[in-house]
Enzyme design. Structure first.
Site: not given
Ligand code: SDX
Length: 432
Positions: A308, A366
């Site tokens: 998140h 989720d």
């Molecule tokens: C919702 O914003 C809100 O409030 C949203 C929400 C709401 O109520 O409105 O809470 C609802 O959208 C919840 C999120 C649902 N999405 C998912 O579950 C999809 C999976 N999660 C990700 O795609 C991700 O965690 C996000 C999109 C939720 C957040 O992305 P960020 O903040 O841009 O984080 P990032 O991509 O910069 O990740 C930081 C690191 C990265 O690795 P490095 O580059 O440091 O090596 O963490 C890794 C990412 O690759 N990472 C993950 C991951 N999420 C982040 N690696 C594997 N699996 C994941 N799910």
């Protein structure tokens, strides 16, 4: 709001400026950078808006490190335990918990705005039977503006209130119509004698040829899920609604834009993607293989329902939904849900893995919600529509807060330009 100063200095020129710092009631203060383009010919740079406050708001507060979520100051845990979604809608929209009379009047108003214009029902016949319901919902929500010319003056508070009641009331009807269209079944009209979530289940699952009895366990589970999804500060879809609404576009168009933004798997579309992921993983033995893929950027596989932008601790909503899974599955006689078991083991194993721990990746709202939607019979393609129904009240509250702000301006971010410098047109025969 109290103010202090933040000194900004340019070493190259020695020029210094005191930027105003504004404190809110809780949470980080903000530096007002509006003057730096004029004073320094500089823009701020924050792709993804990770540290950018786009507005003032009194609706929802999140502390991502502490795992705190407040709706108008009330902890979501208390609202989940003691309130109802209809009461939470009143709180999110009006800012205070309602009196008994206010709640009765609000409930009555919502119940009497649930029908949609009969010609709107014909819109659904224009979609193929296997159209994704989010495509149908976003299209029909935008089309509502064609039916309410009498109450579309966005600067009229009463028009804004009528819009708020109409859209909150009609979302379940539109969602159920999309579901019935995909089944090839007749639309079921709303009933004014049912509460919000019982009415939704009735419109989803009733058929004209036999009586349908709403399962109170399912209705209560849906009501709790809707409370937890009602609002979440400046998330991507809410920011989309604000930006679309800031142009003066009609509110139905702004909400439709929010529905479209929510659809993405990185946002509200994750609940549908989690179930697909759990089915793809299949068994506990496969978890290590998929965790390895999730840690490998080149695999493009992510652990859906994990991570998140704001929560770097457990999403408080995920904790409540996980506990709810135990109760709902037991009361529905589905305690042996293999997908729930798999989700629990996946969480347990991932939260012991350095990759997830070091990046503070926890289950989000989720991760478990789809387990409950499935258990109460909601088809997977409708999961994100469920999210949209619940979040509509949050979108509306933010739209109202923005539109009623006398200082509101159209949202118009700038950029760091990295394209070609000025060059002259070359005739086609003289191009390289
Ligand atoms: C919702 O914003 C809100 O409030 C949203 C929400 C709401 O109520 O409105 O809470 C609802 O959208 C919840 C999120 C649902 N999405 C998912 O579950 C999809 C999976 N999660 C990700 O795609 C991700 O965690 C996000 C999109 C939720 C957040 O992305 P960020 O903040 O841009 O984080 P990032 O991509 O910069 O990740 C930081 C690191 C990265 O690795 P490095 O580059 O440091 O090596 O963490 C890794 C990412 O690759 N990472 C993950 C991951 N999420 C982040 N690696 C594997 N699996 C994941 N799910």
């Amino acid at each position: 709001m109290t103010e202090s100063k933040f000194e900004l200095g340019d070493r190259a020129t020695g020029k210094k400026t005191d930027l105003p710092v504004r404190a809110g009631t809780i949470g980080p203060s903000v530096i007002d950078v509006a003057s730096i383009y004029k004073d320094y010919d500089l823009f701020t740079y924050d792709p993804g808006f990770g540290v950018t406050a786009a507005c003032d708001s009194k609706i929802t507060y999140i502390d991502g490190d502490a795992g705190v979520l407040l709706y108008r100051g009330y902890p979501v845990e208390q609202l989940a335990e003691k309130s109802t979604f209809t009461e939470v809608c009143y709180l999110v929209l009006y800012g205070e918990l309602p009196s008994r009379r206010q709640l009765d009047e609000f409930t009555n108003s919502i119940q009497h705005h649930t029908m949609i214009n009969e010609t709107l029902l014909r819109f659904f016949n224009g979609f193929h039977h296997n159209a994704h319901p989010m495509a149908m919902v976003s299209a029909v929500v935008a089309s509502l503006s064609a039916f309410y010319h009498d109450s579309m003056d966005i600067h009229n508070p009463r028009h804004r209130e009528i819009f708020a009641h109409r859209i909150v009331a009609k979302m379940p009807t539109i969602a159920a119509a999309a579901h019935k269209h995909s089944l090839g079944q007749p639309f079921i009209y709303p009933r004014n004698d049912l509460d919000y979530c019982s009415n939704l289940l009735h419109m989803f699952f009733a058929v004209p040829c036999e009586p349908y009895q709403v399962d109170p366990v399912a209705a209560q589970a849906l009501d709790l899920l809707f409370i937890l999804h009602a609002d979440h500060e400046q998330n991507a879809s809410t920011s989309t609604v604000r930006l679309a609404g800031s142009t003066g576009a009609n509110p139905y168009a702004a909400i439709s834009a929010g529905v479209s933004a929510l659809w993405g798997p990185a946002h509200g579309g994750a609940n549908e993607a989690v179930l697909a992921m759990l089915e793809q993983i299949g068994t506990v033995d496969n978890i290590p293989k998929y965790l390895a893929m999730a840690k490998d950027r080149s695999s493009h596989f992510r652990l859906m329902g994990f991570g998140h932008r704001v929560y770097k601790n457990f999403d408080p909503r995920a904790k409540i939904i996980r506990e709810m899974c135990y109760k709902v599955l037991a009361r529905l006689g589905r305690s042996d849900s293999p997908l729930f078991e798999l989700a629990l083991r996946l969480e347990e194993i991932a939260l012991k893995d350095e990759y997830f721990v070091s990046r503070k990746l926890y289950p989000n709202v989720d991760f478990y919600s789809g387990i409950i939607y499935s258990a109460i019979g909601i088809p997977r393609s409708m999961f994100t529509v469920m999210f949209a129904i619940a979040r509509t009240v949050g979108w509306v509250a933010h739209w109202q807060e923005m539109i009623s702000d006398p200082h509101m301006r159209i949202g118009r971010p700038r950029q760091l330009y990295t394209g070609p410098t000025r060059r002259d047109y070359a005739e086609i025969g003289k191009r390289s």
